[in-house]
Motif scaffolding. Structure first.
Motif, PDB file in Angstrom:
ATOM      1  N   TYR A  24       0.805  -1.226   0.000  1.00 41.16           N
ATOM      2  CA  TYR A  24       0.000   0.000   0.000  1.00 41.16           C
ATOM      3  C   TYR A  24       0.840   1.280   0.000  1.00 41.16           C
ATOM      4  CZ  TYR A  24      -2.971  -3.616   2.132  1.00 41.16           C
ATOM      5  OH  TYR A  24      -3.630  -4.778   2.418  1.00 41.16           O
ATOM      6  N   PHE A  25       2.159   1.149   0.268  1.00 39.96           N
ATOM      7  CA  PHE A  25       3.003   2.336   0.362  1.00 39.96           C
ATOM      8  C   PHE A  25       4.245   2.147  -0.498  1.00 39.96           C
ATOM      9  CE2 PHE A  25       0.806   1.825   4.455  1.00 39.96           C
ATOM     10  CZ  PHE A  25       0.079   3.005   4.474  1.00 39.96           C
ATOM     11  N   LEU A  26       4.488   3.102  -1.389  1.00 37.03           N
ATOM     12  CA  LEU A  26       5.708   3.110  -2.186  1.00 37.03           C
ATOM     13  C   LEU A  26       6.609   4.174  -1.570  1.00 37.03           C
ATOM     14  CD1 LEU A  26       7.332   2.116  -4.584  1.00 37.03           C
ATOM     15  CD2 LEU A  26       6.128   3.765  -6.035  1.00 37.03           C
ATOM     16  N   ILE A  27       7.694   3.723  -0.919  1.00 38.89           N
ATOM     17  CA  ILE A  27       8.521   4.596  -0.097  1.00 38.89           C
ATOM     18  C   ILE A  27       9.862   4.854  -0.770  1.00 38.89           C
ATOM     19  CG2 ILE A  27       9.625   4.859   2.155  1.00 38.89           C
ATOM     20  CD1 ILE A  27       7.495   3.049   3.337  1.00 38.89           C
ATOM     21  N   GLY A  28      10.224   6.123  -0.848  1.00 38.02           N
ATOM     22  CA  GLY A  28      11.518   6.470  -1.429  1.00 38.02           C
ATOM     23  C   GLY A  28      11.801   7.946  -1.249  1.00 38.02           C
ATOM     24  N   GLU A  29      13.086   8.287  -1.239  1.00 37.96           N
ATOM     25  CA  GLU A  29      13.485   9.687  -1.139  1.00 37.96           C
ATOM     26  C   GLU A  29      12.936  10.478  -2.323  1.00 37.96           C
ATOM     27  OE1 GLU A  29      15.096  11.057   1.271  1.00 37.96           O
ATOM     28  OE2 GLU A  29      16.438   9.607   2.224  1.00 37.96           O
ATOM     29  N   LYS A  30      12.857  11.775  -2.168  1.00 32.82           N
ATOM     30  CA  LYS A  30      12.492  12.642  -3.277  1.00 32.82           C
ATOM     31  C   LYS A  30      13.517  12.449  -4.399  1.00 32.82           C
ATOM     32  CE  LYS A  30      11.096  17.468  -4.068  1.00 32.82           C
ATOM     33  NZ  LYS A  30      11.976  17.870  -5.171  1.00 32.82           N
ATOM     34  N   GLY A  31      13.031  12.112  -5.602  1.00 38.91           N
ATOM     35  CA  GLY A  31      13.931  11.878  -6.720  1.00 38.91           C
ATOM     36  C   GLY A  31      14.340  10.434  -6.893  1.00 38.91           C
ATOM     37  N   SER A  32      13.761   9.533  -6.085  1.00 42.00           N
ATOM     38  CA  SER A  32      14.156   8.121  -6.150  1.00 42.00           C
ATOM     39  C   SER A  32      13.347   7.315  -7.164  1.00 42.00           C
ATOM     40  CB  SER A  32      14.022   7.466  -4.765  1.00 42.00           C
ATOM     41  OG  SER A  32      12.661   7.484  -4.332  1.00 42.00           O
ATOM     42  N   GLY A  33      12.338   7.942  -7.789  1.00 44.64           N
ATOM     43  CA  GLY A  33      11.603   7.242  -8.843  1.00 44.64           C
ATOM     44  C   GLY A  33      10.191   6.827  -8.493  1.00 44.64           C
ATOM     45  N   LYS A  34       9.659   7.277  -7.358  1.00 40.92           N
ATOM     46  CA  LYS A  34       8.301   6.881  -6.972  1.00 40.92           C
ATOM     47  C   LYS A  34       7.290   7.266  -8.059  1.00 40.92           C
ATOM     48  CE  LYS A  34       8.102   9.299  -3.144  1.00 40.92           C
ATOM     49  NZ  LYS A  34       9.408  10.007  -3.234  1.00 40.92           N
ATOM     50  N   THR A  35       7.344   8.517  -8.478  1.00 40.31           N
ATOM     51  CA  THR A  35       6.390   8.990  -9.486  1.00 40.31           C
ATOM     52  C   THR A  35       6.615   8.285 -10.811  1.00 40.31           C
ATOM     53  OG1 THR A  35       6.265  11.156  -8.416  1.00 40.31           O
ATOM     54  CG2 THR A  35       5.507  11.019 -10.685  1.00 40.31           C
ATOM     55  N   ALA A  36       7.870   8.044 -11.169  1.00 39.16           N
ATOM     56  CA  ALA A  36       8.166   7.373 -12.442  1.00 39.16           C
ATOM     57  C   ALA A  36       7.521   5.990 -12.502  1.00 39.16           C
ATOM     58  CB  ALA A  36       9.675   7.280 -12.643  1.00 39.16           C
TER      59      ALA A  36
END
Length: 517
Positions: free
Chosen positions: A47-59
């Motif tokens: 349910y959660f896609l976790i990553g730093e800003k710029g790590s590719g979550k949106t991609a």
């Protein structure tokens, strides 16, 4: 191969590709790295896609929302800045308790789901009586002009009485044809909290009747930045309601219907959520993006595959892996006066990055923008660093403005002035520099920024933001082992602690950006 000036730059914000078409979308689909993370995201219990800003979550969410050939249907909804203010206005006007935030989130997410699924499924979904009735109620409420955005969906819960009456009129709450008279009975609000539950009941009746041909994923993006108009406490109150809503919805009727809601979130934000049994939820219900590699194994890293793909996927013919990178970067990194073998130029990209795709792509974009010809030289990398430093400081500011306001951040970055010429330091020196900084800030009559009140707090903050690492010397080793927060982070330890006794070093990129070296 194409000349450098013939290459196209990759957009820094992957969401731009979600709303793009034509050549832009085609480029994104070419260069996007399809890996095992896709399979993890598709799992029903993530349910959660976790990553730093710029790590590719949106991609990842963009790719999965555009890939219509897949066995699922995905789409993205953005949490816009104005949405937080609407929550605060409703809290004030309706005397809401914080627990109501969760119920508001649930209803507006249901509304987004209902409209997006209807658009994707078309007339086939309208064979379901309840879903058709819900669709008619939504159309009536919005006069056939509903645009599936969270800000617009807030009106549906804000004017709860009107929404419920539209549902009643179209039979959403009718149990059977024999009770058709219930449609005409007007709803009168006694309690706004009860109204929220009534709206939710209407949505769940409609979703219960759905028979979808493939799973659905709703990605929620846009929460990595705090609007300047609201304070840190208000921001986290809104997000706590959202996280609880995501959990509750995924445990509800949606699960058996193959529908899930997935939140894209930074690890530091997720770590600070006051959610019951959060550690277990992070372990069982999250996908953590991890791009860490080593200099020795860079060729097999996903970051190098992205970098090589930046060039190879833009060619008119197919090349074997690594050939394009070597053609555009034919030089080697030399180390004069050191007993060290030359390195591939990609090592320098890793050295100045925080091991995130956006860092690598930003450096490449800057070099392509400023260079022409068949290949790059090392001087091109060095010239790029000035603009990369601007990018890096901007990323840091975005990170810190979750916890600080603009004035506090301006005060915070003064701290780096005390480390000019001191990229490496020990705990004693750090305490001395921190004391000098605090005395100066007080002399100016300014507030000490959050998490900077004590030396240990400040040390942890710099470690959390990957500005510094701590070093450990092992017996017999020529060089110390360096511990970075982004490398130590895992499902069981979302916010690693810095060592409070030892030696430390500023990240090379930040050291240059803040003129420490």
């Amino acid at each position: 191969m194409k000349k450098i000036q013939e290459l196209r730059q990759v957009k820094g914000d992957a969401y731009d590709y979600y709303i793009a078409s034509g050549e832009d979308r085609e480029l994104f689909e070419k260069i996007f790295l399809v890996d095992e993370i896709i399979d993890e995201i598709k799992k029903p219990d993530k349910y959660f896609l976790i990553g730093e800003k710029g790590s590719g979550k949106t991609a990842y969410s963009v790719y999965m929302s555009q890939s219509r050939t897949q066995e699922y249907f995905g789409f993205i909804t953005l949490v816009e800045n104005t949405l937080y203010q609407k929550f605060l206005n409703m809290k004030r006007q309706k005397a809401l308790e914080l627990s109501s935030y969760k119920d508001i989130w649930i209803n507006i997410l249901y509304l987004i789901l209902a409209e997006e699924i209807r658009r994707e499924g078309g007339e086939s979904l309208l064979q379901s009586l309840k879903y058709r009735q819900l669709t008619q109620a939504i159309r009536q409420f919005y006069s056939d002009a509903f645009k599936p955005e969270l800000v617009n969906a807030m009106e549906f819960v804000d004017k709860a009485t009107n929404s419920i009456n539209a549902m009643l009129e179209h039979g959403v709450f009718t149990v059977s044809p024999a009770k058709e008279h219930e449609k005409t009975k007007k709803y009168e609000e006694q309690s706004y909290q009860v109204s929220l539950l009534k709206i939710r009941d209407g949505f769940e009746r409609a979703f219960q009747s759905l028979d979808l041909k493939k799973p659905v994923i709703l990605f929620i993006d846009g929460i990595d930045a705090r609007p300047r108009e609201i304070d840190n406490g208000q921001y986290f109150e809104c997000l706590t309601g959202l996280v609880n809503a995501v959990l509750e919805m995924n445990y509800s009727i949606l699960r058996e219907k193959g529908i899930k809601v997935m939140l894209l979130v930074r690890p530091d934000i997720m770590y600070k959520m006051p959610i019951h049994n959060m550690n277990q939820k992070l372990r069982g219900n999250s996908v953590l993006l991890d791009w860490v590699t080593t200099y020795r194994n860079y060729v097999s890293s996903k970051l190098f595959r992205i970098a090589d793909g930046y060039f190879s996927k833009q060619q008119d013919m197919r090349y074997e892996f690594g050939k394009c990178w070597n053609a555009y970067f034919p030089y080697q990194l030399e180390y004069p006066g050191r007993n060290k073998k030359p390195d591939n130029p990609f090592i320098e990209f890793l050295r100045y990055s925080l091991y995130k795709p956006r860092d690598i792509l930003t450096m490449l974009n800057e070099m392509v923008e400023a260079t022409s010809g068949q290949c790059f030289r090392h001087e091109d990398f060095e010239k790029m660093m000035a603009n990369y430093s601007i990018y890096l400081k901007s990323e840091l500011k975005d990170y810190m403005l979750i916890y600080m306001n603009e004035t506090e951040y301006a005060t915070f970055i003064l701290f780096f002035d005390y480390f000019a010429g001191c990229r490496n330091f020990d705990h004693q020196l750090f305490e001395e520099k921190h004391l000098e900084y605090i005395e100066y800030i007080r002399k100016l009559g300014k507030e000490i920024p959050p998490f900077m009140q004590s030396a240990n707090e400040a040390l942890q903050l710099l470690y959390d933001t990957n500005i510094i690492c701590y070093k450990v010397w092992d017996y017999g080793r020529e060089h110390p082992k360096m511990f970075w927060s982004y490398k130590e982070r895992n499902y069981a330890n979302m916010q690693p602690e810095v060592s409070r006794d030892g030696e430390y070093s500023f990240h090379m990129a930040y050291a240059k950006a803040f003129r420490i070296i």
